[in-house]
Design a protein around this motif. Structure first.
Motif, PDB file in Angstrom:
ATOM      1  N   PRO A 118       0.800  -1.242   0.000  1.00 16.40           N
ATOM      2  CA  PRO A 118       0.000   0.000   0.000  1.00 16.40           C
ATOM      3  C   PRO A 118       0.829   1.286   0.000  1.00 16.40           C
ATOM      4  O   PRO A 118       0.420   2.283  -0.601  1.00 16.40           O
ATOM      5  CB  PRO A 118      -0.847  -0.125   1.273  1.00 16.40           C
ATOM      6  N   ASP A 119       1.997   1.283   0.622  1.00 16.18           N
ATOM      7  CA  ASP A 119       2.848   2.476   0.644  1.00 16.18           C
ATOM      8  C   ASP A 119       3.391   2.849  -0.738  1.00 16.18           C
ATOM      9  O   ASP A 119       3.878   3.961  -0.935  1.00 16.18           O
ATOM     10  CB  ASP A 119       4.036   2.286   1.596  1.00 16.18           C
ATOM     11  N   PHE A 120       3.330   1.909  -1.685  1.00 18.98           N
ATOM     12  CA  PHE A 120       3.874   2.133  -3.026  1.00 18.98           C
ATOM     13  C   PHE A 120       2.786   2.239  -4.100  1.00 18.98           C
ATOM     14  O   PHE A 120       3.094   2.341  -5.278  1.00 18.98           O
ATOM     15  CB  PHE A 120       4.859   1.014  -3.394  1.00 18.98           C
ATOM     16  N   GLN A 121       1.529   2.208  -3.683  1.00 15.72           N
ATOM     17  CA  GLN A 121       0.434   2.301  -4.637  1.00 15.72           C
ATOM     18  C   GLN A 121       0.142   3.756  -4.991  1.00 15.72           C
ATOM     19  O   GLN A 121       0.536   4.669  -4.273  1.00 15.72           O
ATOM     20  CB  GLN A 121      -0.822   1.630  -4.067  1.00 15.72           C
ATOM     21  N   GLN A 122      -0.536   3.943  -6.117  1.00  7.36           N
ATOM     22  CA  GLN A 122      -0.955   5.270  -6.591  1.00  7.36           C
ATOM     23  C   GLN A 122       0.223   6.197  -6.894  1.00  7.36           C
ATOM     24  O   GLN A 122       0.124   7.404  -6.725  1.00  7.36           O
ATOM     25  CB  GLN A 122      -1.901   5.934  -5.571  1.00  7.36           C
ATOM     26  N   ARG A 123       1.333   5.619  -7.380  1.00  5.53           N
ATOM     27  CA  ARG A 123       2.518   6.407  -7.725  1.00  5.53           C
ATOM     28  C   ARG A 123       2.966   6.173  -9.163  1.00  5.53           C
ATOM     29  O   ARG A 123       4.033   6.626  -9.549  1.00  5.53           O
ATOM     30  CB  ARG A 123       3.690   6.020  -6.826  1.00  5.53           C
ATOM     31  N   GLY A 124       2.218   5.346  -9.903  1.00  2.43           N
ATOM     32  CA  GLY A 124       2.624   5.001 -11.261  1.00  2.43           C
ATOM     33  C   GLY A 124       3.544   3.795 -11.331  1.00  2.43           C
ATOM     34  O   GLY A 124       3.965   3.384 -12.417  1.00  2.43           O
TER      35      GLY A 124
END
Length: 152
Positions: free
Chosen positions: A83-89
């Motif tokens: 989740p900490d790496f989601q929504q970043r492309g």
């Protein structure tokens, strides 16, 4: 962004099962099917290190994917980002690497996604086409693309 897909070892299995639980929890809770142990076991029962790649961003474990042979095609059996790496492309960057690999081999990729998951839009956006809808899942195919950037 220093993105790498790295080989996996059998020793990574437990950590990846925990990462899967974190990544899947919101989607599974939306459909009332979240069960921590079941989410772990779904990965561990069929874990094959040789088919699994760690997704590393700047040296940190950001996620993993499992790409298995399926008849003459490929099955993207698991693809999770913490989740900490989601929504970043990052997911788009990773899937582009996987798609380029499949295209180079001329392989169809099969993938499934929970019906109410954001993953459905993600796969459609990246050229997958819906082939089947079941009670809980949608199944997609992505056909190999010709490289039109090269001149003959």
């Amino acid at each position: 962004m220093n993105l790498k897909l790295e080989p996996c070892t059998p020793n990574d299995a437990a950590q990846l099962a925990e990462l899967r639980v974190l990544a899947m929890r919101p989607s599974l809770e939306r459909i009332g099917r979240f069960d921590t142990e079941r989410a772990r076991q779904r990965l561990l029962q069929n874990f094959v290190a040789e088919c699994t790649r760690l997704i590393k961003l700047d040296g940190l474990l950001a996620g993993f994917l499992v790409l298995r042979p399926k008849d003459n095609d490929l099955l993207l059996d698991h693809f999770y980002l913490h989740p900490d790496f989601q929504q970043r492309g990052l997911g788009s960057a990773v899937i582009k690497l996987v798609l380029a690999e499949a295209d180079a081999m001329g392989k169809i990729i099969h993938v499934g996604a929970l019906r109410d998951s954001d993953a459905n839009r993600f796969y459609i956006r990246h050229g997958f086409v819906l082939r089947e809808i079941t009670e809980f899942d949608n199944y997609y195919l992505r056909y190999p693309q010709a490289d039109t950037s090269r001149c003959e």
